[in-house]
Design a protein around this motif. Structure first.
Motif, PDB file in Angstrom:
ATOM      1  N   LYS A 155      15.461 -24.608 -36.430  1.00 57.37           N
ATOM      2  CA  LYS A 155      15.335 -25.290 -37.717  1.00 57.37           C
ATOM      3  C   LYS A 155      13.892 -25.694 -37.977  1.00 57.37           C
ATOM      4  N   ARG A 214      21.998 -17.660 -35.813  1.00 58.56           N
ATOM      5  CA  ARG A 214      23.165 -17.949 -34.963  1.00 58.56           C
ATOM      6  C   ARG A 214      23.966 -16.675 -34.706  1.00 58.56           C
ATOM      7  N   THR A 242      12.213 -18.387 -30.353  1.00 59.05           N
ATOM      8  CA  THR A 242      13.132 -19.216 -31.127  1.00 59.05           C
ATOM      9  C   THR A 242      14.583 -18.888 -30.818  1.00 59.05           C
ATOM     10  N   LEU A 276      19.149 -20.027 -40.805  1.00 62.02           N
ATOM     11  CA  LEU A 276      19.647 -20.509 -39.523  1.00 62.02           C
ATOM     12  C   LEU A 276      20.979 -19.857 -39.170  1.00 62.02           C
ATOM     13  N   SER A 277      21.844 -19.685 -40.161  1.00 58.57           N
ATOM     14  CA  SER A 277      23.144 -19.049 -39.903  1.00 58.57           C
ATOM     15  C   SER A 277      22.972 -17.601 -39.461  1.00 58.57           C
ATOM     16  N   VAL A 296      16.764 -23.147 -45.556  1.00 56.97           N
ATOM     17  CA  VAL A 296      16.748 -23.100 -44.101  1.00 56.97           C
ATOM     18  C   VAL A 296      18.143 -22.874 -43.509  1.00 56.97           C
ATOM     19  N   ASN A 297      19.167 -23.412 -44.146  1.00 56.33           N
ATOM     20  CA  ASN A 297      20.519 -23.267 -43.595  1.00 56.33           C
ATOM     21  C   ASN A 297      20.986 -21.819 -43.594  1.00 56.33           C
ATOM     22  N   LEU A 325      11.778 -22.556 -38.786  1.00 56.70           N
ATOM     23  CA  LEU A 325      12.096 -22.035 -40.115  1.00 56.70           C
ATOM     24  C   LEU A 325      11.523 -22.916 -41.222  1.00 56.70           C
ATOM     25  N   ILE A 326      11.645 -24.228 -41.055  1.00 57.77           N
ATOM     26  CA  ILE A 326      11.106 -25.144 -42.065  1.00 57.77           C
ATOM     27  C   ILE A 326       9.597 -24.963 -42.185  1.00 57.77           C
ATOM     28  N   GLU A 340      19.166 -25.042 -31.865  1.00 59.74           N
ATOM     29  CA  GLU A 340      19.380 -25.587 -33.207  1.00 59.74           C
ATOM     30  C   GLU A 340      18.145 -26.323 -33.725  1.00 59.74           C
ATOM     31  N   ASN A 341      17.589 -27.192 -32.922  1.00 59.24           N
ATOM     32  CA  ASN A 341      16.447 -27.972 -33.377  1.00 59.24           C
ATOM     33  C   ASN A 341      15.172 -27.131 -33.472  1.00 59.24           C
ATOM     34  N   ASN A 386      14.748 -27.068 -47.764  1.00 63.75           N
ATOM     35  CA  ASN A 386      15.924 -27.652 -47.104  1.00 63.75           C
ATOM     36  C   ASN A 386      17.196 -26.886 -47.433  1.00 63.75           C
TER      37      ASN A 386
END
Length: 325
Positions: free
Chosen positions: A60, A87, A49, A83-84, A79-80, A63-64, A56-57, A76
């Motif tokens: 995400k 990154r 991953t 994701l951060s 997940v952000n 994680l979802i 990004e896709n 939803n």
């Protein structure tokens, strides 16, 4: 870096985090949440991953899928945050770990400064499902606490479940006093007081006003306030309906009220058991931790407080009432 073990990679990544202009609480959260896919899925999925061309896709989506299987929260929304963290980890990979040597001294300085901070300056990790799972796992791994709880369960649920015989109550109160070091130096008047209240039906019903009835005991000519003990006595009969009040829990709830305004309460409200339970429920709701019962929330908050705040033993006297926590 792929050859590193889970703990080795986390340790190296933590050094990198110290080199970034981010808060201590963010460091603590990132140190755990960045590796969510590794813990819940596999090392291979984690690396595939973070190294994905279409990061990004793919991140995400992964994680979802994983959050949907393992979390009862709003996927939803969650997940952000994860994701951060991924990154930021990719920035670490781009640095090729070169921050390690340069940050070692800085980390030591940060830790040294951190230990000298006042309570108001302490950065406690943001409450999350990951944090609760970490601390519940830690709780289950502490043999002394685990065996102590097993012993208390046997005493309260099997050997002496009722509260109509003062001898049974004396056994339970004495054991609690010893295990929790509640510093009640004359336990018989407490047992006699509990026996006089006819509490069994109220315990079963989860009557929160019962703690207030138990906590005040007159010994000699002094009215004493055994608030924490009273919450423990009720909790060990009905742990789901009666969370335990403790100074560690008090510290944590006040800390997050001040930082996140999860609830609007006065410090003194925590010493009112009816309000205290409402505040703990507000805490659970605000941080999306509704999948956990109050006993689990209580264990998490207690260990968190034990880690981040010092324990103040002793007696406090106010308005002629001696309080022992």
């Amino acid at each position: 870096m792929k050859a590193l073990s889970y703990e080795e990679l986390r340790a190296l990544y933590k050094l990198f985090l110290y080199s970034q202009d981010i808060s201590r609480s963010t460091i603590n959260t990132a140190y755990v949440d960045t590796f969510y896919l590794w813990r819940k899925e596999s090392k291979e999925m984690f690396w595939n991953t973070v190294n994905a061309i279409d990061f990004e896709n793919e991140a995400k989506g992964a994680l979802i899928k994983t959050l949907s299987k393992n979390s009862t929260g709003n996927v939803n929304s969650l997940v952000n945050g994860y994701l951060s963290h991924l990154r930021r980890f990719r920035l670490f990979l781009a640095s090729n770990g070169t921050a390690e040597l340069a940050v070692t001294k800085q980390e030591k300085n940060v830790k040294s400064t951190y230990t000298r901070k006042k309570k108001m300056d302490i950065d406690v990790p943001y409450p999350s499902i990951e944090q609760i799972e970490f601390y519940l796992s830690k709780w289950n791994g502490l043999e002394n606490y685990h065996l102590q709880e097993v012993a208390l369960n046997k005493l309260f649920f099997e050997l002496c479940p009722k509260n109509t015989d003062v001898i049974d109550i004396l056994l339970k109160a004495s054991t609690l006093n010893d295990f929790y070091s509640t510093n009640i130096f004359s336990i018989y008047p407490v047992a006699k007081h509990i026996c006089s209240l006819d509490i069994d039906a109220r315990l079963k019903a989860g009557d929160v006003t019962l703690v207030g009835d138990i906590q005040y005991v007159t010994i000699g000519e002094t009215k004493k306030n055994f608030y924490s003990f009273a919450s423990k006595y009720c909790s060990h009969h009905n742990p789901i309906d009666y969370p335990i009040y403790d100074s560690y829990v008090d510290e944590v709830l006040r800390y997050f009220r001040n930082h996140d305004s999860f609830s609007d309460f006065q410090d003194s409200d925590l010493k009112d058991y009816v309000k205290f339970k409402v505040i703990l429920i507000d805490f659970r709701t605000f941080y999306g931790l509704d999948k956990y019962n109050l006993k689990q929330i209580d264990q998490y908050v207690w260990l968190l407080g034990k880690n981040y705040f010092p324990k103040n033993y002793g007696k406090k006297k106010s308005n002629g009432v001696v309080s022992v926590n």
